[in-house]
Design a protein around this motif. Structure first.
Motif, PDB file in Angstrom:
ATOM      1  N   SER A   1      -8.658   3.559  -7.153  1.00  0.00           N
ATOM      2  CA  SER A   1      -7.240   3.744  -7.511  1.00  0.00           C
ATOM      3  C   SER A   1      -7.047   4.830  -8.552  1.00  0.00           C
ATOM      4  O   SER A   1      -5.952   5.385  -8.674  1.00  0.00           O
TER       5      SER A   1
ATOM      6  N   GLN B   1      -5.379   4.939  -3.611  1.00  0.00           N
ATOM      7  CA  GLN B   1      -4.655   3.764  -3.111  1.00  0.00           C
ATOM      8  C   GLN B   1      -4.598   2.730  -4.232  1.00  0.00           C
ATOM      9  O   GLN B   1      -5.444   2.716  -5.134  1.00  0.00           O
TER      10      GLN B   1
ATOM     11  N   ALA C   1     -12.311  -1.196  -6.124  1.00  0.00           N
ATOM     12  CA  ALA C   1     -10.862  -1.068  -6.000  1.00  0.00           C
ATOM     13  C   ALA C   1     -10.280  -0.358  -7.215  1.00  0.00           C
ATOM     14  O   ALA C   1      -9.423   0.529  -7.090  1.00  0.00           O
TER      15      ALA C   1
ATOM     16  N   GLN D   1      -7.553  -6.246   0.776  1.00  0.00           N
ATOM     17  CA  GLN D   1      -8.059  -5.966   2.112  1.00  0.00           C
ATOM     18  C   GLN D   1      -9.554  -6.221   2.204  1.00  0.00           C
ATOM     19  O   GLN D   1     -10.043  -6.746   3.214  1.00  0.00           O
TER      20      GLN D   1
ATOM     21  N   ILE E   1      -6.390  -2.527  -2.168  1.00  0.00           N
ATOM     22  CA  ILE E   1      -7.786  -2.368  -1.741  1.00  0.00           C
ATOM     23  C   ILE E   1      -8.535  -3.679  -1.903  1.00  0.00           C
ATOM     24  O   ILE E   1      -9.266  -4.116  -1.008  1.00  0.00           O
ATOM     25  N   GLU E   2      -8.356  -4.324  -3.045  1.00  0.00           N
ATOM     26  CA  GLU E   2      -9.046  -5.588  -3.296  1.00  0.00           C
ATOM     27  C   GLU E   2      -8.642  -6.647  -2.277  1.00  0.00           C
ATOM     28  O   GLU E   2      -9.499  -7.363  -1.729  1.00  0.00           O
TER      29      GLU E   2
ATOM     30  N   HIS F   1     -15.254   7.045   4.885  1.00  0.00           N
ATOM     31  CA  HIS F   1     -13.925   7.516   4.513  1.00  0.00           C
ATOM     32  C   HIS F   1     -13.906   8.987   4.103  1.00  0.00           C
ATOM     33  O   HIS F   1     -12.865   9.484   3.679  1.00  0.00           O
TER      34      HIS F   1
ATOM     35  N   CYS G   1     -18.542   3.960   0.318  1.00  0.00           N
ATOM     36  CA  CYS G   1     -17.238   4.135   0.967  1.00  0.00           C
ATOM     37  C   CYS G   1     -17.132   5.514   1.621  1.00  0.00           C
ATOM     38  O   CYS G   1     -16.587   5.654   2.721  1.00  0.00           O
TER      39      CYS G   1
ATOM     40  N   ILE H   1      -8.635   6.389   1.048  1.00  0.00           N
ATOM     41  CA  ILE H   1      -8.516   5.244   0.135  1.00  0.00           C
ATOM     42  C   ILE H   1      -8.534   5.675  -1.322  1.00  0.00           C
ATOM     43  O   ILE H   1      -8.228   4.873  -2.203  1.00  0.00           O
TER      44      ILE H   1
ATOM     45  N   PRO I   1       0.803  -1.223   0.000  1.00  0.00           N
ATOM     46  CA  PRO I   1       0.000   0.000   0.000  1.00  0.00           C
ATOM     47  C   PRO I   1       0.836   1.274   0.000  1.00  0.00           C
ATOM     48  O   PRO I   1       1.974   1.296   0.468  1.00  0.00           O
TER      49      PRO I   1
END
Length: 215
Positions: A208, A163, A204, A171, A168-169, A146, A142, A160, A58
Motif C-alpha cells: 500500500s 492498493q 499488505a 483478499q 489486500i489483506e 504481478h 508477489c 497491487i 479497492p
C-alpha cells in the motif's frame, strides 16, 4: 518435498486456462455514466477507501480493463462471491461492464492507504515477501506474477502496488480460507495458505505504500 505451482512461468508468455475473457470494446465515456452505481464505495475518481474498522473498497483507477471486466462478470456468475457487489454487477449489461472497465482503467490512481503507520520490521518483512518471497516457506514473491514493481501484468495479474492495505489483506485471507476461488489453477490460494497472518498484514502494508500503477 513441497513443489511450487507449475504455472510460475515468465509472465506474459502464457495464457492461463480458464482465465481469458471474450474481448468486448468498452467506451469510457459511456462507462462514466454506468459507473454511477459504483461511486458510493469506489468514489467518483475510482480510488476506493481503506477502512480499518470494516470492509475496504479497492482502488479501481488504473487497473487493466480486461481484469476489471472479468471480476464484474465473476460477481454476476457467482464465481466470485460478494453480497455487496453481486447486485450492482447484476445491474450492468455485458456492454456496460466493458464500458465501466474502460472508464476506470483510464483514471489516475492515487497512493494507497493503510500502511503508513506500520513499523519498520513489518514493512521490511512485507518488502521481502513482495520482492523476493520466502523460499524457506515456499512463498513466491508477489512480483513473480504481478510484474515489475508489482504494477500488474496484463489482464491476469492486477497491479497491487498502491492498493489499499485493508483490501489486500482481506483478499489474501479470502484465498487462504477458500472463500475466493476465481484465480487460475488456485495459484493465489496455494500461496496464501503458506502465509501467516503476520505475513499477510506485512505484505499488505508494504504494497500500500508503493507507487501505484501509472497509466
Amino acid at each position: 518435498m513441497k513443489l511450487l505451482p507449475t504455472i510460475l512461468i515468465a509472465i506474459g508468455a502464457v495464457i492461463l486456462p480458464g482465465w481469458a475473457t471474450a474481448a468486448i470494446d468498452g467506451d469510457a465515456e459511456k462507462g462514466k455514466e454506468a459507473a454511477g452505481v459504483c461511486v458510493a464505495c469506489h468514489q467518483a475518481d475510482g480510488t476506493g477507501k481503506n477502512n480499518p474498522d470494516g470492509e475496504s473498497w479497492p482502488q479501481l483507477a488504473g487497473l487493466d480493463a480486461a481484469y476489471i471486466a472479468k471480476q464484474l462478470n465473476d460477481y454476476k456468475s457467482g464465481q466470485r462471491e460478494n453480497g455487496t457487489m453481486k447486485p450492482f454487477a447484476n445491474m450492468l449489461s455485458e456492454q456496460q461492464i466493458a464500458d465501466v472497465a474502460a472508464y476506470y482503467s483510464e483514471l489516475a490512481p492515487e497512493q494507497g492507504q493503510g500502511g503508513e503507520d506500520a513499523d519498520e520490521a513489518t514493512l521490511a518483512r512485507g518488502e521481502m515477501l513482495a520482492q523476493r518471497g520466502d523460499w524457506s516457506d515456499y512463498i513466491v514473491s508477489c512480483k513473480s506474477c504481478h510484474g515489475p514493481d508489482n504494477q500488474g501484468a496484463g489482464e491476469v495479474f492486477p497491479g497491487i502496488a498502491g492498493q489499499h492495505a485493508g483490501y489486500i489483506e482481506a483478499q489474501l485471507k479470502a484465498w487462504q480460507e477458500g472463500t475466493r476461488k476465481n484465480d487460475p489453477q488456485d495459484l493465489m490460494g496455494t500461496i496464501a495458505r503458506r502465509m501467516s497472518d503476520e505475513d499477510i498484514r506485512a505484505v499488505a502494508a508494504w504494497l500500500s505504500t508503493q507507487p501505484p500503477q501509472s497509466n
